[in-house]
Design a protein around this motif. Structure first.
Motif, mmCIF file in Angstrom:
data_model
loop_
_atom_site.group_PDB
_atom_site.id
_atom_site.type_symbol
_atom_site.label_atom_id
_atom_site.label_comp_id
_atom_site.label_asym_id
_atom_site.label_seq_id
_atom_site.Cartn_x
_atom_site.Cartn_y
_atom_site.Cartn_z
ATOM 1 N N ASP A 9 -61.742 52.733 -1.319
ATOM 2 C CA ASP A 9 -61.714 52.340 0.096
ATOM 3 C C ASP A 9 -60.787 51.153 0.317
ATOM 4 O O ASP A 9 -60.042 51.103 1.295
ATOM 5 C CB ASP A 9 -63.122 52.000 0.587
ATOM 6 N N ARG A 10 -60.839 50.184 -0.599
ATOM 7 C CA ARG A 10 -59.976 49.011 -0.476
ATOM 8 C C ARG A 10 -58.509 49.391 -0.645
ATOM 9 O O ARG A 10 -57.644 48.908 0.073
ATOM 10 C CB ARG A 10 -60.400 47.949 -1.497
ATOM 11 N N LEU A 11 -58.225 50.287 -1.600
ATOM 12 C CA LEU A 11 -56.853 50.760 -1.800
ATOM 13 C C LEU A 11 -56.323 51.382 -0.514
ATOM 14 O O LEU A 11 -55.229 51.053 -0.061
ATOM 15 C CB LEU A 11 -56.798 51.783 -2.932
ATOM 16 N N LEU A 12 -57.100 52.260 0.085
ATOM 17 C CA LEU A 12 -56.657 52.910 1.314
ATOM 18 C C LEU A 12 -56.484 51.895 2.440
ATOM 19 O O LEU A 12 -55.499 51.950 3.185
ATOM 20 C CB LEU A 12 -57.638 54.007 1.710
ATOM 21 N N ALA A 13 -57.406 50.974 2.558
ATOM 22 C CA ALA A 13 -57.324 49.971 3.624
ATOM 23 C C ALA A 13 -56.103 49.073 3.451
ATOM 24 O O ALA A 13 -55.395 48.787 4.429
ATOM 25 C CB ALA A 13 -58.598 49.130 3.654
ATOM 26 N N LEU A 14 -55.845 48.636 2.240
ATOM 27 C CA LEU A 14 -54.747 47.705 2.002
ATOM 28 C C LEU A 14 -53.373 48.371 2.028
ATOM 29 O O LEU A 14 -52.387 47.732 2.388
ATOM 30 C CB LEU A 14 -54.946 46.964 0.681
ATOM 31 N N THR A 15 -53.315 49.636 1.648
ATOM 32 C CA THR A 15 -52.024 50.324 1.663
ATOM 33 C C THR A 15 -51.741 50.990 3.001
ATOM 34 O O THR A 15 -50.598 51.322 3.297
ATOM 35 C CB THR A 15 -51.945 51.404 0.560
ATOM 36 N N GLY A 16 -52.786 51.200 3.788
ATOM 37 C CA GLY A 16 -52.610 51.886 5.064
ATOM 38 C C GLY A 16 -52.519 53.392 4.924
ATOM 39 O O GLY A 16 -52.270 54.096 5.902
ATOM 40 N N LEU A 17 -52.716 53.891 3.726
ATOM 41 C CA LEU A 17 -52.666 55.325 3.493
ATOM 42 C C LEU A 17 -54.002 55.978 3.812
ATOM 43 O O LEU A 17 -55.051 55.370 3.618
ATOM 44 C CB LEU A 17 -52.320 55.616 2.029
ATOM 45 N N THR A 18 -53.948 57.204 4.281
ATOM 46 C CA THR A 18 -55.160 58.007 4.412
ATOM 47 C C THR A 18 -55.309 58.794 3.112
ATOM 48 O O THR A 18 -54.343 58.932 2.354
ATOM 49 C CB THR A 18 -55.064 58.989 5.592
ATOM 50 N N PRO A 19 -56.486 59.345 2.844
ATOM 51 C CA PRO A 19 -56.626 60.158 1.632
ATOM 52 C C PRO A 19 -55.611 61.308 1.578
ATOM 53 O O PRO A 19 -55.030 61.574 0.521
ATOM 54 C CB PRO A 19 -58.058 60.686 1.712
#
Length: 69
Positions: A9-19
Protein backbone atom coordinates in the motif's frame (compact mmCIF):
# COMPACT_ATOMS: atom_id res chain seq x y z
CA UNK A 1 7.66 -6.53 -1.01
CA UNK A 2 4.16 -6.88 -2.34
CA UNK A 3 3.40 -9.84 -0.09
CA UNK A 4 3.34 -7.41 2.85
CA UNK A 5 0.07 -5.50 2.47
CA UNK A 6 1.24 -2.42 4.39
CA UNK A 7 4.42 -2.19 2.35
CA UNK A 8 2.51 -2.72 -0.91
CA UNK A 9 0.00 0.00 0.00
CA UNK A 10 2.83 2.39 0.85
CA UNK A 11 4.62 1.58 -2.42
CA UNK A 12 1.50 2.38 -4.41
CA UNK A 13 0.81 5.55 -2.43
CA UNK A 14 4.35 6.88 -2.72
CA UNK A 15 4.83 6.02 -6.39
CA UNK A 16 1.36 7.09 -7.46
CA UNK A 17 0.91 3.83 -9.32
CA UNK A 18 -2.27 1.80 -9.24
CA UNK A 19 -2.00 -2.00 -9.02
CA UNK A 20 -2.94 -2.27 -12.71
CA UNK A 21 -0.39 0.37 -13.72
CA UNK A 22 2.29 -1.40 -11.73
CA UNK A 23 1.49 -4.75 -13.36
CA UNK A 24 1.36 -3.20 -16.81
CA UNK A 25 4.64 -1.32 -16.50
CA UNK A 26 6.88 -3.84 -14.75
CA UNK A 27 9.33 -3.91 -17.66
CA UNK A 28 9.62 -0.12 -18.00
CA UNK A 29 12.55 1.91 -16.68
CA UNK A 30 10.41 4.58 -14.95
CA UNK A 31 8.69 1.86 -12.92
CA UNK A 32 12.05 0.32 -12.01
CA UNK A 33 13.24 3.74 -10.91
CA UNK A 34 10.11 4.35 -8.83
CA UNK A 35 10.39 0.99 -7.06
CA UNK A 36 14.10 1.46 -6.41
CA UNK A 37 13.50 4.99 -5.10
CA UNK A 38 10.86 3.54 -2.80
CA UNK A 39 13.27 0.92 -1.46
CA UNK A 40 16.15 3.34 -1.11
CA UNK A 41 13.93 5.77 0.78
CA UNK A 42 13.28 3.39 3.67
CA UNK A 43 15.97 1.27 5.24
CA UNK A 44 13.55 -1.36 6.56
CA UNK A 45 12.11 -1.90 3.08
CA UNK A 46 15.59 -1.96 1.56
CA UNK A 47 16.88 -4.54 4.01
CA UNK A 48 13.75 -6.70 3.67
CA UNK A 49 14.00 -6.71 -0.12
CA UNK A 50 17.74 -7.43 -0.03
CA UNK A 51 17.22 -10.36 2.32
CA UNK A 52 14.32 -11.73 0.29
CA UNK A 53 16.31 -11.55 -2.95
CA UNK A 54 19.60 -12.57 -1.30
CA UNK A 55 21.51 -9.58 -2.65
CA UNK A 56 23.45 -6.86 -0.83
CA UNK A 57 21.46 -3.66 -0.24
CA UNK A 58 24.06 -1.73 -2.28
CA UNK A 59 22.88 -3.62 -5.37
CA UNK A 60 19.68 -1.57 -5.33
CA UNK A 61 21.61 1.70 -5.22
CA UNK A 62 23.83 0.55 -8.06
CA UNK A 63 20.80 -0.48 -10.10
CA UNK A 64 19.16 2.88 -9.49
CA UNK A 65 22.29 4.72 -10.66
CA UNK A 66 22.05 2.89 -13.98
CA UNK A 67 18.56 4.28 -14.72
CA UNK A 68 18.40 7.86 -16.02
CA UNK A 69 16.50 10.22 -13.73
Amino acid sequence: MLADERRADRLLALTGLTPDELRGSLMEAPTHAAVLDFLLGNEADLVAAAEELDVPPQAFAQARESIPA
